[in-house]
Design a protein around this motif. Structure first.
Motif, short mmCIF file in Angstrom:
data_model
loop_
_atom_site.label_atom_id
_atom_site.label_comp_id
_atom_site.label_asym_id
_atom_site.label_seq_id
_atom_site.Cartn_x
_atom_site.Cartn_y
_atom_site.Cartn_z
N VAL A 1 0.83 -1.20 0.00
CA VAL A 1 0.00 0.00 0.00
C VAL A 1 0.87 1.25 0.00
CG1 VAL A 1 -1.64 1.35 1.37
CG2 VAL A 1 -2.01 -1.10 1.06
N GLN A 2 1.90 1.24 0.84
CA GLN A 2 2.81 2.39 0.90
C GLN A 2 3.52 2.60 -0.44
OE1 GLN A 2 5.45 1.70 4.20
NE2 GLN A 2 3.82 1.92 5.73
N ALA A 3 3.93 1.49 -1.07
CA ALA A 3 4.61 1.60 -2.36
C ALA A 3 3.69 2.19 -3.42
CB ALA A 3 5.11 0.22 -2.80
N GLY A 4 2.45 1.71 -3.47
CA GLY A 4 1.50 2.23 -4.45
C GLY A 4 1.22 3.71 -4.26
N GLU A 5 0.99 4.10 -3.01
CA GLU A 5 0.69 5.50 -2.74
C GLU A 5 1.89 6.39 -2.99
OE1 GLU A 5 -2.92 4.98 0.51
OE2 GLU A 5 -0.90 5.40 1.24
N ALA A 6 3.09 5.89 -2.64
CA ALA A 6 4.30 6.69 -2.88
C ALA A 6 4.55 6.88 -4.37
CB ALA A 6 5.51 6.02 -2.23
N ALA A 7 4.09 5.91 -5.18
CA ALA A 7 4.23 6.06 -6.63
C ALA A 7 3.24 7.07 -7.20
CB ALA A 7 4.03 4.70 -7.30
N GLY A 8 2.21 7.39 -6.41
CA GLY A 8 1.21 8.34 -6.87
C GLY A 8 -0.05 7.70 -7.41
N ALA A 9 -0.19 6.38 -7.24
CA ALA A 9 -1.35 5.66 -7.75
C ALA A 9 -2.47 5.62 -6.71
CB ALA A 9 -0.95 4.23 -8.12
N GLY A 10 -3.67 5.32 -7.18
CA GLY A 10 -4.75 4.99 -6.27
C GLY A 10 -4.56 3.58 -5.76
#
Length: 225
Positions: free
Chosen positions: A172-181
């Protein structure tokens, strides 16, 4: 305030973590890692919740165990996981959900090695996608966003145009840090507090809709009565 389900938001692509997100491998992974933990004097009850969603080499390296070569140990564990796929099955609804997506609009982004990913996909009866990013493709694993940035790149879109499906905090942290939903899948039963993030148990309660312009929407069936 309950999390807002993103059923009106449009996405260019979907990025799926694998273990715990489109297939269940928790029992097999914990058998292998549990035996490894016991051999190295670790308490499996305390250790096992910390290893999900990360590359094996990163998990071992972070332990700082004396006299341990993280790369060599991770290779041994990977082979043990390839040999043990008992109980690896698809998350309910995942097969039909993935089959409904355009093959050039989704990718798997997993911390597993490619060899292990292919083995588990086969065991679960899931398709091998046209695009896949594995732990072999990155220099640093989740929660670093490198994997999801690369996943968007191979699909030819921006991370902000993607919806990431994840099941553990590192992902979850990786996805959000990438800027994705991010959509959280809870079927694996990890004891994480995901806060005010949209979540579903499995894929039986949602379906994808593809617009004429190619953008995709996640829909929930309307409940009548």
């Amino acid at each position: 305030m309950p999390p807002q389900f993103p059923d009106q938001k449009q996405y260019a692509a979907f990025l799926f973590d694998m273990d715990g997100t489109i297939l269940s491998s928790k029992a097999a992974a914990e058998r292998v890692w549990g035996h490894w933990a016991e051999r190295h004097g670790l308490d499996p009850v305390r250790f096992l919740p910390t290893m999900h969603g990360k590359r094996g080499v990163d998990t071992i390296r972070q332990l700082g165990l004396p006299g341990i070569d993280p790369v060599l140990e991770a290779d041994k564990i990977t082979q043990a996981e390839i040999d043990d796929v008992d109980g690896v099955v698809a998350i309910p609804g995942a097969v039909s959900f993935l089959a409904a997506l355009p093959p050039d609009r989704w990718a798997i982004v997993t911390s597993s090695t490619k060899a292990l990913a292919l083995r588990r996909l086969d065991a679960a009866g899931l398709p091998v996608p046209r695009f896949m990013v594995t732990g072999d493709d990155v220099t640093i694993g989740k929660p670093n966003p490198q994997c999801y940035i690369l996943g968007a790149e191979v699909l030819g879109v921006r991370p902000a145009e993607c919806l990431v499906f994840e099941d553990v905090e590192a992902g979850v942290q990786a996805g959000e840090a990438a800027g994705a939903g991010v959509m959280v899948i809870t079927a694996a039963g990890h004891k994480h507090d995901f806060g005010n993030r949209p979540s579903i148990d499995d894929y039986t309660t949602i379906s994808p809709a593809i617009r004429g312009d190619g953008l995709m929407i996640v829909r929930r069936p309307q409940i009548i009565g």
